[in-house]
Design an enzyme around this catalytic site. Structure first.
Site, PDB file in Angstrom:
ATOM      1  N   GLU A  82     -26.130  39.792  25.109  1.00 30.25           N
ATOM      2  CA  GLU A  82     -26.065  38.530  24.209  1.00 30.25           C
ATOM      3  C   GLU A  82     -26.318  37.310  24.825  1.00 30.25           C
ATOM      4  OE1 GLU A  82     -23.592  39.287  20.445  1.00 30.25           O
ATOM      5  OE2 GLU A  82     -22.064  38.521  21.968  1.00 30.25           O
ATOM      6  N   GLU A 100     -18.053  33.591  23.946  1.00 31.30           N
ATOM      7  CA  GLU A 100     -17.141  32.473  23.630  1.00 31.30           C
ATOM      8  C   GLU A 100     -15.683  32.739  24.343  1.00 31.30           C
ATOM      9  OE1 GLU A 100     -17.364  33.509  19.438  1.00 31.30           O
ATOM     10  OE2 GLU A 100     -19.331  32.551  19.466  1.00 31.30           O
ATOM     11  N   LYS A 127     -15.370  36.884  14.250  1.00 27.21           N
ATOM     12  CA  LYS A 127     -14.725  35.942  15.333  1.00 27.21           C
ATOM     13  C   LYS A 127     -13.511  35.224  14.472  1.00 27.21           C
ATOM     14  CE  LYS A 127     -19.511  34.800  16.555  1.00 27.21           C
ATOM     15  NZ  LYS A 127     -20.254  34.012  17.282  1.00 27.21           N
ATOM     16  N   HIS A 187     -16.668  38.625  25.636  1.00 29.83           N
ATOM     17  CA  HIS A 187     -17.458  37.853  24.796  1.00 29.83           C
ATOM     18  C   HIS A 187     -17.964  36.320  25.138  1.00 29.83           C
ATOM     19  CE1 HIS A 187     -19.299  35.435  21.342  1.00 29.83           C
ATOM     20  NE2 HIS A 187     -19.718  36.780  20.810  1.00 29.83           N
ATOM     21  N   ASN A 238     -18.832  41.004  14.633  1.00 34.48           N
ATOM     22  CA  ASN A 238     -18.128  40.380  15.231  1.00 34.48           C
ATOM     23  C   ASN A 238     -17.586  39.135  14.215  1.00 34.48           C
ATOM     24  OD1 ASN A 238     -16.479  38.638  16.797  1.00 34.48           O
ATOM     25  ND2 ASN A 238     -18.056  38.054  17.990  1.00 34.48           N
ATOM     26  N   GLY A 267     -25.301  32.355  17.538  1.00 35.79           N
ATOM     27  CA  GLY A 267     -24.988  31.258  16.530  1.00 35.79           C
ATOM     28  C   GLY A 267     -26.012  30.195  16.408  1.00 35.79           C
ATOM     29  N   SER A 313     -28.026  35.715  16.972  1.00 36.84           N
ATOM     30  CA  SER A 313     -28.556  35.514  15.523  1.00 36.84           C
ATOM     31  C   SER A 313     -29.457  36.536  15.006  1.00 36.84           C
ATOM     32  CB  SER A 313     -29.582  34.276  15.860  1.00 36.84           C
ATOM     33  OG  SER A 313     -28.685  33.185  16.596  1.00 36.84           O
TER      34      SER A 313
END
Ligand code: PEP
Length: 252
Positions: A166, A96, A11, A94, A9, A172, A213
């Site tokens: 996730e 985010e 992003k 996702h 991904n 991250g 991560s």
């Protein structure tokens, strides 16, 4: 046997020129890794360039989102048929997007049904936030995101869905979960819900990735777990050698 899958991904990183650069550096090595499905998910604007570069390779292409309506007055959105022209995969829900763009289980579900209609393989993300983790709500959050996200999916499409577990606190942050803990969530709160909805055979056929991560250094710990079928990789997917090592670890 579920075929492992490693998806990168990207992003909101890489212009079209930078996408070309990164894929030039990554393509041959990634193409040569056998025994694992490998997918890159650049930003929308880079997808056409990426599709051109990856034509004839074994590297799959995915989008990071889509909109569920088929066409019309939805300024700024991208329709499923537009994604399908270039991609086989699409990341949905996702964290985010849930955190910054108001995505809910309901909108994730609408997008998943649109992906089904247009023959895209969805990579549906679920996972608890740090506050939810600390409040012992992982089971409730992950199982309800899975159940609501997959509602109404046809029984013959369900086995082709990919779910990515996730934990938001691991994305991250450099603080990955452990293989054992992630495996337990996937087995007990994701596969078990899919089994209730579609039966045990489908629950065993669906591929479930870990994301958060993942690096070349910790990938093998996740891939050695029986219920983890690969990884959704953010930061490390932008680094050629890291992403290659992760793909190779998944192929073992
Ligand atoms: C992600 O973007 O889905 C992700 C898991 O990011 P990272 O690997 O950087 O934690």
């Amino acid at each position: 046997m579920r075929k492992p899958l490693v998806a990168g991904n990207w992003k909101m990183n890489k212009t079209i020129a930078e996408t070309r650069e990164l894929l030039t550096a990554m393509k041959d090595g990634l193409n040569a890794v056998n025994g694992v499905e490998r997918v890159v998910c650049p930003p929308f604007i880079s997808l056409a360039a990426a599709a051109e570069m990856l034509a004839g390779s074994k590297i799959g292409l995915g989008a990071q989102n889509l909109y569920w309506e088929e066409k019309g007055a939805f300024t700024g959105e991208v329709a499923p048929a537009m994604v399908k022209e270039l991609c086989e995969y699409v990341i949905l829900g996702h964290s985010e997007r849930r955190a910054y763009f108001g995505e809910t289980d309901e909108t994730v579900n609408k997008k998943l049904l649109a992906a089904q209609k247009f023959g895209l393989t969805p990579i549906v993300c679920v996972g608890e936030t740090l506050a939810q983790y600390e409040a012992n709500q992982t089971r409730d959050v992950v199982s309800s995101q899975t159940r609501l996200g997959l509602t109404g999916v046809a029984a013959d499409f369900a086995p082709s869905i990919v779910v990515a577990y996730e934990p938001v606190w691991a994305i991250g942050t450099g603080k990955a979960s452990t293989g054992e803990a992630a495996n337990a969530v996937i087995k007990d709160f994701i596969r078990s819900v899919i089994a209730e909805m579609y039966g045990e055979e489908t629950a065993q056929a669906v591929r479930v990735l870990y994301g958060g991560s993942v690096t070349a250094a910790n990938a093998a710990e996740f891939f050695s777990q029986p219920d983890i079928d690969g990884a959704l990789v953010g930061g490390a997917s932008l680094k050629v050698e890291e992403f290659l090592s992760i793909a190779k670890a998944a192929a073992k």
